[in-house]
Design a protein around this motif. Structure first.
Motif, PDB file in Angstrom:
ATOM      1  N   ASN A 779       9.967  98.386  18.575  1.00 58.86           N
ATOM      2  CA  ASN A 779      10.688  97.419  17.740  1.00 58.86           C
ATOM      3  C   ASN A 779      11.086  96.162  18.514  1.00 58.86           C
ATOM      4  OD1 ASN A 779      10.738  99.091  15.357  1.00 58.86           O
ATOM      5  ND2 ASN A 779      12.205 100.399  16.437  1.00 58.86           N
ATOM      6  N   ALA A 780      10.830  96.156  19.815  1.00 59.82           N
ATOM      7  CA  ALA A 780      11.263  95.025  20.648  1.00 59.82           C
ATOM      8  C   ALA A 780      10.106  94.056  20.885  1.00 59.82           C
ATOM      9  CB  ALA A 780      11.787  95.521  21.987  1.00 59.82           C
ATOM     10  N   VAL A 781      10.443  92.789  21.133  1.00 57.19           N
ATOM     11  CA  VAL A 781       9.441  91.783  21.492  1.00 57.19           C
ATOM     12  C   VAL A 781       9.660  91.292  22.912  1.00 57.19           C
ATOM     13  CG1 VAL A 781       9.094  91.012  19.121  1.00 57.19           C
ATOM     14  CG2 VAL A 781      10.844  89.909  20.532  1.00 57.19           C
ATOM     15  N   ASP A 782      10.723  91.775  23.573  1.00 62.41           N
ATOM     16  CA  ASP A 782      11.087  91.229  24.872  1.00 62.41           C
ATOM     17  C   ASP A 782      11.298  92.307  25.926  1.00 62.41           C
ATOM     18  OD1 ASP A 782      13.262  92.287  23.585  1.00 62.41           O
ATOM     19  OD2 ASP A 782      14.641  90.638  24.078  1.00 62.41           O
ATOM     20  N   GLU A 783      10.869  93.550  25.626  1.00 64.66           N
ATOM     21  CA  GLU A 783      11.021  94.591  26.635  1.00 64.66           C
ATOM     22  C   GLU A 783      10.033  94.370  27.777  1.00 64.66           C
ATOM     23  OE1 GLU A 783       7.506  96.177  24.363  1.00 64.66           O
ATOM     24  OE2 GLU A 783       9.302  94.988  23.948  1.00 64.66           O
ATOM     25  N   THR A 784      10.430  94.843  28.966  1.00 68.70           N
ATOM     26  CA  THR A 784       9.515  94.813  30.110  1.00 68.70           C
ATOM     27  C   THR A 784       9.038  96.212  30.473  1.00 68.70           C
ATOM     28  OG1 THR A 784      11.389  94.949  31.643  1.00 68.70           O
ATOM     29  CG2 THR A 784      10.579  92.756  31.064  1.00 68.70           C
ATOM     30  N   ALA A 785       9.691  97.270  29.911  1.00 74.71           N
ATOM     31  CA  ALA A 785       9.295  98.633  30.233  1.00 74.71           C
ATOM     32  C   ALA A 785       9.876  99.598  29.196  1.00 74.71           C
ATOM     33  CB  ALA A 785       9.771  99.019  31.634  1.00 74.71           C
ATOM     34  N   TYR A 786       9.299 100.800  29.171  1.00 74.78           N
ATOM     35  CA  TYR A 786       9.861 101.928  28.419  1.00 74.78           C
ATOM     36  C   TYR A 786      10.101 103.065  29.394  1.00 74.78           C
ATOM     37  CZ  TYR A 786       9.227  99.862  23.834  1.00 74.78           C
ATOM     38  OH  TYR A 786       9.343  99.067  22.745  1.00 74.78           O
ATOM     39  N   ARG A 787      11.298 103.682  29.296  1.00 69.39           N
ATOM     40  CA  ARG A 787      11.651 104.824  30.137  1.00 69.39           C
ATOM     41  C   ARG A 787      11.574 106.099  29.286  1.00 69.39           C
ATOM     42  NH1 ARG A 787      13.999 105.268  34.960  1.00 69.39           N
ATOM     43  NH2 ARG A 787      14.425 103.026  34.937  1.00 69.39           N
TER      44      ARG A 787
END
Length: 934
Positions: A779-787
């Motif tokens: 749902n994000a457009v500005d994430e740099t990673a997923y944990r």
């Protein structure tokens, strides 16, 4: 072994291709390397398969691979390679340990001998081609007999000092009744050895090639292991360099189990044991008039010493030899200091032991005399600075000639000094850098290590004189672009005159350069194309074939001044913006060098004081005056100029710069995401060309330093600022602009970017007993990673979570591996960036599958020709990948579990197969074991 039961001291392996000896006689070649003093391998062709021109890397890789095979049976060490000349042909010769490899690099003949368009061994032998050139163009064999003679010379060189009974040659069998199915190059190489061995009494061994696989296996145990090691060493290099293999794609496995040959042992008696090898390469060199130095090659490793014999010269051949000295073992030099001057001596040497003497070395001779003196020395003057010498060379043993020169001393030679040396057989010399009109004396003598010859005759000559210098040089300006020269001609032998010019350098001449030459007796020159009102310097000198005269006097003149140009008219000034006024005028001149522009401030409706603001080139009729103040009146005038001065001024004209636009207002900043803020403002101007948007970082609640980040077009009142950092405060301001300049700024405003959105719809699905796949919605457009975090099940709720993966932006899947079978696990995911983290998704749980091992393994065994094949199939079970075992050893790791078919080519005998879940063993994880027998 020779007929006396002794290992051959020198063995030759002559093959067509770089893998032949390994496949068809590798075990015997490896044994020879252990027992012989020297093993020589000659590769007759390049093995290029017709690709020598388009893909030379292939045959070059085969040579590297052949060395790898030798490396596998010799001690660690380096190869030494250099071109050798054998029978007049250049052949690459490489050595390592007690092995020598020759690469003759003739073209591959193809299976039937037809070649690939470049000829073949078979065509050369049959006369189908008249010559055969090496693939690298290093040499050309002009006939079959030339090639036969070259192989014979190679054996003679490498086997020097050895009787024929001690020399063995190994090659492919030439007899088609015994070896009819072999490659044409193999059979023709056998014919080559057969022809070269005629009349020599060597020991010959003939090997069956391709057809040996129809014979019973006769190589096993350690010999088979050695032979296979040679093949693998060659094959590993070819796989690495060319991606090709002979293992599994030819009959290498069958050929390795067979070495089939016949022998023709020498009928000559072998030398008795204990006799040392003869020395070779004896050389004699006179050091002075009473000493001759000897050197030789020590080929023995068991000698007690060497005996040196000397003979007088008997009409150009050796007289009766007598022993003059003996030296110890391993000594390979001797100085004979008992020689008489001007005398020729012959020498020979032999090695000896308590058992007996070797055969003699070659004979060598030297003469204890200096070279004969040169004669007929002649000196010829070529120019004012050069004299050429030539003489007759009467010596055959000189190392060179020394040239001496002396000044003239009243018609005879003064003191001589050496001025040069030249090499042997050179009979000319050019003495340069001499003075004109000067006599010189010369003499020459030959020299070598023994000493110098007598001098030649003396020779002398004089360098000629150049012409007399011109004088009375006068320069006269004729126009703005021309100066005329005139001078007095004082010479009677000139070929012409050279004129040089220099720029003026503060009242004296700068650097001169030649600008023209004129013929003999010419005394004037007109220099055109000059610059007006410019001073130039001149000088002149005469010349002929003997050189240049001295220079005349220097003279200078200045070109004439041109008149000033006509004044420009119709000057017009047009305001373009708040900072720019454009000027245009009529050019009435044809000789201007440019225009000078002047500007004045307005002084109550008239021009104030003028100052020059610019100059432009000739024929330019416009100028843009920039950097002005908005809403301000300026006055202008223009005049032309050249070297003669300025024209009158043009008419005066004035113009007023335009005003800037009205400032925008009501600036509003709205955060949209973690990386975007939207701006909106009110447009109060009607004449803007656009808006400039500026941004500043937050500095403790106020704006830091502003910088422009973009500009937008006319009437645009919004802008989206993207690429920002999450959770960060930014300040903004906007101003309008047009050609007149910028408006005032709008109000300042600020906003803070948002954090990344939380992922949703986390799903977990079991894939196998050890693997679970996760998916979620980004749902994000500005994430740099997923944990991604995982927890064990603790009675229906998650236990302690730990991070199992950190994934990149926009990733929405993850495979969790290495899990326990039939076990519950919990998972959760969150988005992250530099400004912060989203909340975790709601946790989800999943149970891994019960492990079902691969089962139902079947093995279908069959032959394709003589090739053994087994096809394996099985029932998959639960796991994604499997390992395959043969005779208890894993042969395939991590294969996709597709249930087969998997093909394997086992060795002869009984073989077992089993399939297991990847990375697991034991009955619970593996199929049953199946057995096949060939």
């Amino acid at each position: 072994m020779n007929a006396g039961g002794v290992a051959f001291p020198v063995e030759f392996v002559v093959v067509a291709h770089q893998d032949d000896w390994q496949l068809f006689q590798g075990d015997r070649t490896a044994s020879a390397v252990q027992t012989a003093a020297k093993v020589v391998i000659a590769y007759v062709t390049a093995g290029d398969a017709g690709s020598a021109t388009v893909n030379p890397a292939f045959w070059q890789a085969r040579e590297v691979a052949s060395k790898a095979s030798v490396d596998s049976i010799t001690a660690v060490g380096d190869w030494a390679c250099a071109d050798a000349t054998v029978n007049g042909h250049v052949i690459l010769r490489c050595t390592k340990a007690n092995t020598v490899s020759y690469y003759m690099r003739l073209p591959d003949g193809n299976g039937e001998g037809q070649g690939y368009g470049a000829g073949s061994l078979a065509l050369l032998r049959s006369g189908g081609v008249s010559s055969l050139r090496a693939v690298n163009s290093s040499t050309t064999y002009t006939s079959w007999n030339d090639l036969v003679s070259t192989l014979g010379a190679l054996v003679a060189f490498e086997g020097a000092g050895e009787p024929a009974a001690n020399v063995a040659l190994h090659t492919q069998d030439w007899d088609l009744e015994l070896n009819g199915s072999d490659h044409s190059d193999h059979v023709t190489t056998g014919e080559l050895v057969r022809a070269a061995s005629a009349g020599h009494g060597w020991n010959l061994f003939w090997y069956i090639g391709y057809g040996n696989l129809y014979e019973p296996p006769n190589v096993s145990g350690a010999e088979l292991a050695t032979k296979w090691k040679l093949i693998v060493a060659y094959d590993d290099v070819m796989k690495d360099l060319m991606g090709e293999t002979i293992i599994g794609t030819s009959h290498a496995e069958e050929w390795s189990e067979r070495t089939i040959f016949r022998s023709e042992l020498s009928a000559l008696p072998p030398p008795p044991p204990g006799i040392p090898y003869a020395p070779t390469g004896l050389a004699a060199a006179a050091v002075n008039t009473t000493t001759i130095d000897l050197t030789w090659i020590d080929n023995a490793n068991d000698e007690d010493g060497f005996r040196i014999e000397r003979a007088p010269d008997a009409g150009g051949v050796a007289g009766t030899y007598a022993e003059i000295a003996a030296v110890a073992a391993n000594v390979a030099t001797y100085s004979d200091a008992s020689a008489a001057p001007d005398t020729r001596y012959w020498y020979r040497a032999l090695a000896y032991t308590a058992v007996g003497n070797s055969s003699y070395s070659n004979a060598a001779n030297a003469t204890t005399s200096p070279p004969a003196a040169p004669s007929a020395l002649l000196a010829t003057a070529v120019s004012t600075s050069r004299i050429d010498l030539v003489w007759t060379d009467n010596a055959a043993d000189e190392q060179g000639f020394r040239i001496e020169r002396a000044p003239d001393a009243g018609g005879v030679a003064g003191a001589y000094v050496e001025i040069a040396t030249v090499a042997a057989n050179v009979a000319t010399y050019s003495n340069t850098g001499l003075a004109g009109s000067t006599p010189y004396w010369y003499r020459v003598h030959a020299f070598n290590t023994v000493g110098s010859s007598a001098y030649s005759n003396e020779a002398n000559t004089s360098t000629p004189a150049p012409p007399i210098a011109p004088s009375a040089l006068v320069t006269t300006p004729f126009s703005t672009t021309r100066i005329d020269l005139a001078w007095a001609d004082n010479a009677s032998n000139e070929q012409g005159f050279r004129i040089e010019r220099a720029p003026d350098a503060g009242g004296v001449a700068g650097t001169y350069a030649q600008i023209a030459s004129v013929g003999a007796n010419v005394r004037t020159y007109s220099n055109t194309g000059l610059t007006a009102a410019t001073r130039y310097w001149y000088r002149v000198r005469a010349y002929n074939t003997l050189g240049n005269s001295a220079y005349s006097n220097d003279a200078n003149a200045t070109t004439l001044l041109p008149p000033p140009p006509i004044a420009p008219t119709a000057l017009l000034a047009t305001a373009v913006s708040g900072v720019r006024i454009d000027l245009a005028w009529t050019d009435n001149a044809t000789d201007e060098q440019g225009y000078r522009l002047e500007r004045a401030p307005d002084a109550g409706g008239v021009a104030g004081a003028y100052t020059q603001i610019a100059s432009v080139s000739a024929n330019v009729r416009t100028y843009s005056n920039t950097g002005l103040v908005a809403s301000t009146r300026f006055w202008y005038r223009v005049r032309a100029y050249n070297a003669a001065g300025n024209s009158a001024y043009s008419n005066e004209t004035s113009a007023t710069t335009l005003p800037p636009p009205a400032a925008p207002s009501a600036l509003l900043a709205t955060p949209v995401s973690g990386t975007r803020i939207d701006l909106a403002w009110t447009d109060n101007a009607t004449d803007e060309q656009g808006f400039r948007v500026e941004r500043a970082p937050d500095a403790g609640g106020v704006a830091g330093t502003y910088a422009q980040i973009t500009s937008v077009g006319v009437n645009v009142r919004t802008y989206s600022n993207t690429g920002l950092t999450n959770g960060t405060v930014y300040w903004y301001r906007v101003r309008a602009y047009n050609a007149s300049g910028n408006s005032a700024y709008s109000n300042q405003t600020s906003a803070r970017t948002l954090a990344p959105a939380t992922p949703t719809n986390l799903q977990a699905a079991p894939v196998s007993a050890a693997v679970v796949d996760l998916t979620w919605v980004d749902n994000a457009v500005d994430e740099t990673a997923y944990r991604v975090q995982r927890a064990p099940d603790a009675g229906g709720v998650p236990g302690s979570y730990s991070t199992v993966a950190t994934l990149g932006a926009n990733v929405t899947t993850y495979r969790s591996t290495g899990l326990a079978a039939a076990t519950w696990y919990w998972f959760r995911v969150r988005a992250e960036n530099a400004s912060g983290n989203s909340p975790y998704t709601p946790p989800t749980s999943v149970a891994t599958l019960v492990l079902v091992a691969p089962n139902g393994l079947t093995a279908n065994a069959y032959l394709v020709g003589t090739q053994r094949n087994v096809d394996l199939t099985w029932t998959r079970g639960s796991e994604l990948t499997v390992d395959i075992y043969r005779n208890g050893t894993r042969i395939v790791s991590g294969r996709a579990n597709d249930g087969g078919t998997y093909n394997n080519k086992p060795p002869a005998g009984t073989t077992t197969f089993q399939v297991c879940a990847a990375g697991k063993t034991g009955a619970a994880n593996c199929s049953q074991i199946v057995t096949v027998t060939f």
